[in-house]
Design an enzyme around this catalytic site. Structure first.
Site, mmCIF file in Angstrom:
data_model
loop_
_atom_site.group_PDB
_atom_site.id
_atom_site.type_symbol
_atom_site.label_atom_id
_atom_site.label_comp_id
_atom_site.label_asym_id
_atom_site.label_seq_id
_atom_site.Cartn_x
_atom_site.Cartn_y
_atom_site.Cartn_z
ATOM 1 N N CYS A 161 0.814 -1.216 0.000
ATOM 2 C CA CYS A 161 0.000 0.000 0.000
ATOM 3 C C CYS A 161 0.850 1.270 0.000
ATOM 4 O O CYS A 161 0.536 2.239 -0.692
ATOM 5 C CB CYS A 161 -0.960 -0.002 1.182
ATOM 6 N N HIS A 172 -2.751 6.612 4.267
ATOM 7 C CA HIS A 172 -1.298 6.696 4.455
ATOM 8 C C HIS A 172 -0.787 8.021 3.912
ATOM 9 O O HIS A 172 -1.212 8.479 2.845
ATOM 10 C CB HIS A 172 -0.591 5.564 3.705
#
Length: 344
Positions: free
Chosen positions: A130, A242
């Protein structure tokens, strides 16, 4: 005739997100099947305005299934992805099990969609980590423009990257802090509520963590093996999204203004950089969105041809589920797979 798609790990965070995105994007599937381990047998999950009953992975026949979106962890993928691929079903795997296999393409469609043709060797395509996915989306157009020599990145990764257990731990610890209860540490190595942890995945011999190594290896595989990259990956008390502080050194000069123009026209990127209080994107705004957001673009005068920027994305979407579905769309749009015809 539409495709038959199986989602493995359908009861997890990413599996549920995959089902949502398949429905949102009107993926051309006649049939979607939700699969998980036997302990989830009979559970119900949402797919658009429908409800699917979860079936057991080890009892499912993939011979008439076209695509398998796999999000059940590395060990499950190592066992099942080759079996599924051998039945003629293309597996798009969200785990790290096959990312570094030379016979398995590692794909972010905005970055290296052409490499997807290599799927036929094993009928497996890997989805990157990710933290890497959003990084390479932002780096690709800049690399094309001025050739990247070196990248230094510090990540600020949400607890959803550690699954539902990570999200539950942040919630429970936060509640305990406010109610003067016991703060229990179970999923993470230290308390995550009102704290940050510079440790994701296992430690390696050189002192880096596996998460940091993944960013190096995956960027080289997808973008350019000549790029030098160093990462420090940090878990932060954010539920979804994130963030990354990125410093890039180029072979040729690239001004902040030029970089901004390049990124504004790049696929998958949205620039929000107003150079004023609030003129940037945080994980809160990125949650639930598909784009990789870039802000704080500025020149780094401490190195020749240096640039710094801030990059944010929803890790459950672009970092996992969305990228998986986009890979499937590439296969279909390029006519690399066709729906199987059921025997009469």
């Amino acid at each position: 005739m539409g495709y038959k798609v199986a989602v493995v790990g359908a009861t997890g965070n990413v599996g549920r997100e995959m089902l949502d995105i398949l429905a949102e994007r009107a993926f051309p599937a006649d049939t979607v099947v939700a699969l998980a381990s036997r302990r989830s047998l009979g559970q119900e999950v949402s797919f658009g305005d429908r409800t699917l009953k979860v079936q057991a992975l080890d009892q499912y026949d993939f011979s008439d299934t076209d695509l398998c979106l796999m999000s059940a962890g590395g060990e499950t993928s190592k066992e099942w992805s080759p079996r599924i691929g051998a039945q003629g079903c293309v597996v798009i795997d969200n785990s790290s099990a096959f990312r570094y296999d030379l016979d398995v393409p590692l794909i972010v469609p905005e970055v290296n969609a052409d490499a997807v043709v290599g799927f036929s060797r094993k009928n497996i395509i890997a989805n990157p980590n990710c933290s890497t996915a959003q990084l390479v989306v932002a780096l690709k157009p800049l690399h094309d423009a001025a050739t990247i020599r070196r990248v230094v990145v510090a990540t600020y990764q949400s607890v959803s990257g550690a699954g539902k257990e990570g999200m539950d731990e942040l919630f429970n610890q936060t509640r305990a802090v406010f109610t003067a209860g016991e703060v229990r540490v179970q999923k993470f190595t230290k308390r995550i509520a009102f704290n940050v942890i510079p440790h994701i995945d296992v430690f390696m011999e050189d002192g880096s963590t596996k998460e940091e190594w993944k960013m190096v290896a995956e960027t080289k595989k997808m973008l350019d093996p000549k790029i030098k990259l160093t990462a420090t990956c940090v878990r932060v008390p954010v539920f979804i999204g994130h963030s990354e502080a990125v410093n890039v050194e180029f072979e040729r000069p690239l001004s902040a203004k030029e970089a901004t123009q390049i990124l504004r026209s790049a696929p998958g990127v949205l620039v929000d950089d107003k150079r004023e209080p609030g003129g940037y994107i945080t994980p809160h705004e990125a949650a639930g969105e598909d784009a990789t957001y870039v802000s704080r673009i500025r020149e780094d005068i401490t190195v020749e041809n240096g640039l710094s920027f801030w990059c944010v994305s929803d890790n459950l979407r672009k970092g996992a589920a969305l990228n998986t579905v986009q890979i499937a769309e590439v296969l279909i749009n390029r006519k690399l797979i066709s729906p199987k015809r059921k025997a009469a």
